[in-house]
Design a protein around this motif. Structure first.
Motif, mmCIF file in Angstrom:
data_model
loop_
_atom_site.group_PDB
_atom_site.id
_atom_site.type_symbol
_atom_site.label_atom_id
_atom_site.label_comp_id
_atom_site.label_asym_id
_atom_site.label_seq_id
_atom_site.Cartn_x
_atom_site.Cartn_y
_atom_site.Cartn_z
ATOM 1 N N ASP A 21 45.286 -13.635 111.221
ATOM 2 C CA ASP A 21 45.800 -14.751 110.423
ATOM 3 C C ASP A 21 47.082 -15.360 111.005
ATOM 4 O O ASP A 21 47.593 -16.346 110.489
ATOM 5 C CB ASP A 21 46.115 -14.275 108.995
ATOM 6 N N ALA A 22 47.613 -14.750 112.061
ATOM 7 C CA ALA A 22 48.934 -15.142 112.549
ATOM 8 C C ALA A 22 48.974 -16.590 113.051
ATOM 9 O O ALA A 22 49.900 -17.334 112.735
ATOM 10 C CB ALA A 22 49.400 -14.178 113.640
ATOM 11 N N ASP A 23 47.954 -16.995 113.816
ATOM 12 C CA ASP A 23 47.982 -18.347 114.392
ATOM 13 C C ASP A 23 47.887 -19.427 113.322
ATOM 14 O O ASP A 23 48.614 -20.423 113.361
ATOM 15 C CB ASP A 23 46.856 -18.515 115.415
ATOM 16 N N ALA A 24 46.968 -19.201 112.357
ATOM 17 C CA ALA A 24 46.809 -20.181 111.281
ATOM 18 C C ALA A 24 48.118 -20.304 110.490
ATOM 19 O O ALA A 24 48.548 -21.407 110.124
ATOM 20 C CB ALA A 24 45.674 -19.765 110.359
ATOM 21 N N TYR A 25 48.775 -19.178 110.272
ATOM 22 C CA TYR A 25 49.998 -19.207 109.483
ATOM 23 C C TYR A 25 51.137 -19.872 110.274
ATOM 24 O O TYR A 25 51.945 -20.619 109.718
ATOM 25 C CB TYR A 25 50.393 -17.799 109.039
ATOM 26 N N LYS A 26 51.155 -19.623 111.587
ATOM 27 C CA LYS A 26 52.181 -20.255 112.436
ATOM 28 C C LYS A 26 52.057 -21.782 112.328
ATOM 29 O O LYS A 26 53.045 -22.492 112.187
ATOM 30 C CB LYS A 26 51.986 -19.808 113.884
ATOM 31 N N LEU B 163 54.832 -24.509 110.996
ATOM 32 C CA LEU B 163 55.318 -25.631 111.799
ATOM 33 C C LEU B 163 55.106 -26.949 111.050
ATOM 34 O O LEU B 163 55.975 -27.821 111.041
ATOM 35 C CB LEU B 163 54.629 -25.655 113.164
ATOM 36 N N ASP B 164 53.942 -27.077 110.377
ATOM 37 C CA ASP B 164 53.679 -28.284 109.582
ATOM 38 C C ASP B 164 54.714 -28.408 108.463
ATOM 39 O O ASP B 164 55.252 -29.488 108.199
ATOM 40 C CB ASP B 164 52.275 -28.228 108.956
ATOM 41 N N SER B 165 54.978 -27.274 107.818
ATOM 42 C CA SER B 165 55.914 -27.288 106.697
ATOM 43 C C SER B 165 57.332 -27.622 107.192
ATOM 44 O O SER B 165 58.060 -28.392 106.559
ATOM 45 C CB SER B 165 55.882 -25.922 106.010
ATOM 46 N N HIS C 103 66.199 -20.861 107.982
ATOM 47 C CA HIS C 103 64.827 -20.865 107.462
ATOM 48 C C HIS C 103 63.904 -21.413 108.542
ATOM 49 O O HIS C 103 64.115 -21.098 109.727
ATOM 50 C CB HIS C 103 64.748 -21.635 106.124
ATOM 51 N N PHE C 104 62.871 -22.206 108.167
ATOM 52 C CA PHE C 104 61.885 -22.656 109.159
ATOM 53 C C PHE C 104 62.493 -23.499 110.283
ATOM 54 O O PHE C 104 61.958 -23.559 111.372
ATOM 55 C CB PHE C 104 60.779 -23.486 108.487
ATOM 56 N N ARG C 105 63.599 -24.211 109.967
ATOM 57 C CA ARG C 105 64.235 -25.083 110.964
ATOM 58 C C ARG C 105 65.634 -24.570 111.301
ATOM 59 O O ARG C 105 66.274 -23.887 110.507
ATOM 60 C CB ARG C 105 64.368 -26.519 110.408
ATOM 61 N N SER D 200 63.530 -18.965 114.102
ATOM 62 C CA SER D 200 62.425 -18.419 114.913
ATOM 63 C C SER D 200 61.261 -19.394 115.014
ATOM 64 O O SER D 200 60.390 -19.221 115.853
ATOM 65 C CB SER D 200 61.927 -17.106 114.303
ATOM 66 N N THR D 201 61.226 -20.408 114.139
ATOM 67 C CA THR D 201 60.090 -21.337 114.145
ATOM 68 C C THR D 201 60.544 -22.768 114.449
ATOM 69 O O THR D 201 60.050 -23.731 113.884
ATOM 70 C CB THR D 201 59.342 -21.265 112.794
ATOM 71 N N ASP D 202 61.527 -22.892 115.367
ATOM 72 C CA ASP D 202 62.024 -24.196 115.810
ATOM 73 C C ASP D 202 62.406 -24.049 117.282
ATOM 74 O O ASP D 202 62.533 -22.931 117.789
ATOM 75 C CB ASP D 202 63.251 -24.574 114.949
ATOM 76 N N GLU D 203 62.587 -25.172 117.966
ATOM 77 C CA GLU D 203 63.057 -25.118 119.355
ATOM 78 C C GLU D 203 64.544 -24.788 119.337
ATOM 79 O O GLU D 203 65.282 -25.367 118.534
ATOM 80 C CB GLU D 203 62.855 -26.474 120.041
#
Ligand SMILES: [Zn+2]
Length: 386
Positions: free
Chosen positions: A265-270, A274-276, A162-164, A172-175
């Motif tokens: 909207d892509a940057d705002a959603y990214k 990351l916050d989530s 998932h996000f992490r 895809s949304t983590d290092e």
């Protein structure tokens, strides 16, 4: 031009628009509509939503599934990544229970489906099919036995991450921390193949995607992703990934969330993701559940404005068709799990409008039916064997 002929032309144009929508509605009723990712079961768990009634909040309920002609959605058992270890397993069981309560209470309207033949049979009976998918792989608590028991509870698909990142797959949304899939991660893919569970590569890093494709012997899906060429967003797929997915025989379900569809909207959603992903609540049991509920309501009770429209969704479908072919695109709306919805596609009941737009672009009825669910049905049959 004579006045009467203008009047005739105007009438013909108005009639054609009505006819197009009528035709679209008929196609959606005939098609076996499969949406590969909806988050609706969370509304049942958090707000005791009665899905047999039509709501003005949420995006999906039985009446709107019927109106949209999408009678076979994958209900996601979504576990935030801050549920760790046995807490994540507990969360899956709570969601599975919420799903079971929906089925038990409405057995005249909905039935659990375990393979493609079930879906065809249930569709003929006029009922809704409920497919179960887990989001995401951390919920097996690094234990193949738990994966197998989830299969026995009816789960037929799972996103690897998932996000992490988890202990065996990069997100895809983590290092990156594993350079894709670890050996255990590859073992998970093999075991899912063996069991007959769809490997879902939405959310994974590009490297994890290619690692999973190198290992799997069955088609995979990206249950709720869109195209990176149209919206530069790490959750979306590059053209090279789309071509690789086509070679694998898989399907991408186009995600309707604003950031997925529209570059604006892509940057705002990214940033939101990351916050989530950075949330790290302490606590377990009811305290953790309370935190998750508050986060969910904060994120999804009210939709954010978006530049995305129905035409953007059509453009993403069109793009996959051009790059990967008509056999590799489907619908994965992510309804009830997205913070914004495109104008014209505000909930699942609007699906005939998408069909009408596809017909207008020259898609044949047969092609539209592949997009609405035929392609997903093919993958489910290939993976489950029936
Ligand atoms: Zn997701």
């Amino acid at each position: 031009m004579k006045r009467w002929s203008i009047a005739v032309l105007l009438c013909a144009a108005a009639g054609a628009r009505g006819d197009d929508l009528e035709r679209a509605r008929r196609i959606n009723q005939e098609a076996i509509g499969i949406d590969s990712h909806i988050d609706t079961i969370q509304w049942v768990m958090y707000q005791d939503a009665d899905l047999s009634k039509r709501h003005t909040v949420y995006h999906v309920d039985f009446p709107r599934l019927r109106e949209g002609g999408m009678l076979a959605p994958y209900f996601a058992l979504y576990v935030p990544t801050y549920y760790q270890g046995s807490e994540a397993v507990r969360r899956v069981l709570q969601l599975r229970d919420a799903m079971q309560r929906v089925v038990d209470k409405n057995s005249d309207q909905i039935e659990l489906a375990y393979n493609a033949s079930d879906i065809v049979r249930i569709h003929k009976s006029g009922k809704i099919s409920a497919l179960l998918t887990i989001e995401s792989g951390h919920a097996i608590d690094d234990d193949m036995g738990i994966l197998r028991m989830f299969y026995r509870l009816g789960v037929r698909s799972m996103t690897l991450s998932h996000f992490r990142n988890n202990h065996w797959a990069d997100s895809s949304t983590d290092e990156p921390s594993h350079n894709g899939l670890t050996e255990f991660g590859k073992e998970v893919v093999r075991e899912m193949n063996r069991l007959g569970m769809i490997v879902d590569i939405s959310h994974v890093s590009d490297k994890t995607f290619y690692d999973a494709l190198a290992v799997t012997t069955k088609p995979v899906i990206a249950s709720h992703s869109s195209c990176r060429a149209l919206s530069e967003f790490p959750r979306n797929m590059t053209d090279d990934m789309l071509r690789a997915l086509a070679r694998n025989g898989g399907v991408v379900g186009i995600n309707f969330g604003g950031g997925f569809l529209s570059q604006k909207d892509a940057d705002a959603y990214k940033k939101r993701i990351l916050d989530s992903g950075a949330l790290q609540p302490t606590g377990t049991g009811p305290a953790l559940d309370g935190f998750a509920k508050a986060e969910f309501l904060k994120g999804y009770l009210k939709m954010q404005p978006t530049a995305a429209t129905l035409e953007d969704a059509v453009a993403h479908i069109d793009h996959v068709v051009k790059v990967a072919g008509i056999d590799h695109v489907g619908i994965g709306s992510d309804f009830d799990g997205i913070g914004s919805v495109p104008a014209g596609l505000e909930d699942i009941s609007r699906m005939p409008y998408l069909t009408a737009a596809l017909l207008k672009r020259g898609y044949s009825e047969a092609d539209v039916k592949k997009i609405l669910g035929g392609n997903h049905l093919r993958v489910l049959r290939a993976v489950t064997g029936k």
